[in-house]
Design a protein around this motif. Sequence first.
Motif: not given
Length: 121
Positions: A32-40, A93-96
Amino acid sequence: QVQLVESGGGLVQPGGSLRLSCTASGSILGVDGMGWYRQAPGEQREWIADISSGGRTGYAEAVKGRFTISRDNAKNTIYLQMSSLNAEDTGVYYCDAALRRLGVPGTGHYWGQGTQVTVSS
């Protein structure tokens, strides 16, 4: 078993561009949905962008106009084209992905291991 694997991170100069990829694989019925997150460093993980299975996209204000998320449903893969990068874009950068698995009821969220992006001269 499901895997999300990100790639494409690296070191880039301010003003430069990078393209990240994330592929979901394994015993998948549908994504279904996919996205990108990031953590500094020293910060909490933050949402960057997402894309629905139908191609509807959303972006955080910090990246709107500079980043573009896209998707290849046939490959269960999303991309993040990043341009005009600056030091504040540095982070992991993380993928979900929200996906349905064979033999598992409902939809679950899965994360990749992350890819480092460093913006520095």
